[in-house]
Design an enzyme around this catalytic site. Structure first.
Site, mmCIF file in Angstrom:
data_model
loop_
_atom_site.group_PDB
_atom_site.id
_atom_site.type_symbol
_atom_site.label_atom_id
_atom_site.label_comp_id
_atom_site.label_asym_id
_atom_site.label_seq_id
_atom_site.Cartn_x
_atom_site.Cartn_y
_atom_site.Cartn_z
ATOM 1 N N GLY A 101 40.083 38.926 -17.736
ATOM 2 C CA GLY A 101 41.032 38.983 -18.844
ATOM 3 C C GLY A 101 42.418 39.375 -18.374
ATOM 4 N N TYR A 102 42.472 40.363 -17.502
ATOM 5 C CA TYR A 102 43.753 40.815 -16.966
ATOM 6 C C TYR A 102 44.414 39.701 -16.161
ATOM 7 C CZ TYR A 102 47.118 43.744 -14.427
ATOM 8 O OH TYR A 102 48.266 44.276 -13.905
ATOM 9 N N ALA A 103 43.648 39.041 -15.303
ATOM 10 C CA ALA A 103 44.209 37.961 -14.491
ATOM 11 C C ALA A 103 44.732 36.830 -15.363
ATOM 12 C CB ALA A 103 43.147 37.440 -13.521
ATOM 13 N N SER A 146 45.739 37.028 -18.480
ATOM 14 C CA SER A 146 46.919 37.463 -19.236
ATOM 15 C C SER A 146 48.160 37.503 -18.354
ATOM 16 C CB SER A 146 46.676 38.842 -19.863
ATOM 17 O OG SER A 146 46.600 39.869 -18.889
ATOM 18 N N LYS A 147 48.018 37.969 -17.118
ATOM 19 C CA LYS A 147 49.177 38.077 -16.238
ATOM 20 C C LYS A 147 49.596 36.717 -15.685
ATOM 21 C CE LYS A 147 50.011 42.462 -16.636
ATOM 22 N NZ LYS A 147 51.271 42.951 -17.251
#
Length: 256
Positions: free
Chosen positions: A160-162, A164-165
């Site tokens: 999710g973080y990857a 989003s970024k």
């Protein structure tokens, strides 16, 4: 204008999200040291008497605090309404607030994905759009997004973080394409491995920490203070011809 004057942010007002600690706090302090007044927002920010308020006002600059959970879209819009009613001019927007939630992709629950996307992507876009409208009317403004090394890479156990970024990195370029000719600079800063709460789990994992340090040419974890210069550069007249760029502050990681 002399070179030092190009970095002067005196008379400007900067909104910094996630300013309560870590990179966001350092960015707010850097901008205050460069002359800007600071508006801070964080889910955990005290409305009066916070450490960041004391440090900013100790520099002779104004500080105004707001508290908002940026994972709650209704609260984001309520914050924007209050912000714009009380602060009609925002010269600099630093979209820094972020969240990371770790679990392997096959076990990564919807709740993790939704919360990370809401904080890391949805709220920054809404803030940039709504504050950007007023910058467009005035014909000038600076918008800075905190990106990540995972704007370029995939990471491990943080899908999710990857995602989003990676999306934020594209958003920097998309907004710059539309707004560069209208006086608005939109850029990003991509931190490397920095000693903050977000990397605590990695730093406590001796094997992973050694592996990370072995790839960083600077041979150390970054510190929040390493971001003062980068944010002042992108917020000031020194970067007036810089659009759609992502400045890596990573100790050389991406060049390895």
């Amino acid at each position: 204008m002399g070179i030092l004057q190009q970095f002067d942010c005196s008379g400007k007002t900067a909104l910094v999200t996630g300013c309560n600690k870590g990179i966001g706090k350092a960015m707010a302090l850097g901008l205050a040291e460069a002359g800007a007044n600071i508006i801070g927002v964080s889910a955990s920010l005290e409305l009066h008497g916070s450490e960041i308020e004391k440090e900013v006002t100790g520099l002779g600059k104004k500080f105004r605090a707001y508290q908002a959970d940026l994972s709650d879209r209704k609260m984001v819009y309520a914050f924007i309404s209050q912000l714009q009613a009380e602060n009609p001019v925002i010269d600099i927007l630093v979209n820094n607030a972020g969240a990371i939630m770790r679990a392997p992709a096959a076990e990564h629950p919807d709740e993790y994905w939704d919360k990370v996307m809401a904080i890391n992507l949805d709220a920054p876009f809404i803030l940039a759009r709504e504050i950007g409208k007023h910058m467009l009317q005035r014909g000038h403004g600076k918008i800075i997004f905190t990106c990540s090394l995972l704007s370029f890479q995939g990471g491990i156990n943080v899908p999710g973080y990857a995602a989003s970024k990676g999306a934020i990195g594209s958003l920097v370029k998309a907004l710059a394409n539309e707004w560069a000719g209208k006086g608005i600079n939109v850029n990003g800063i991509a931190p490397g491995y920095i000693a903050t709460d977000n990397t605590e789990a990695l730093r406590k994992d001796e094997e992973r920490s050694r592996s990370i340090l072995s790839r960083i040419p600077a041979n150390r974890w970054g510190e929040p203070g390493d971001f003062k210069g980068a944010v002042v550069y992108l917020a000031s007249n020194a970067s007036n011809y810089v659009h759609g760029e992502i400045l890596t502050v990573d100790g050389g990681w991406m060049g390895r």
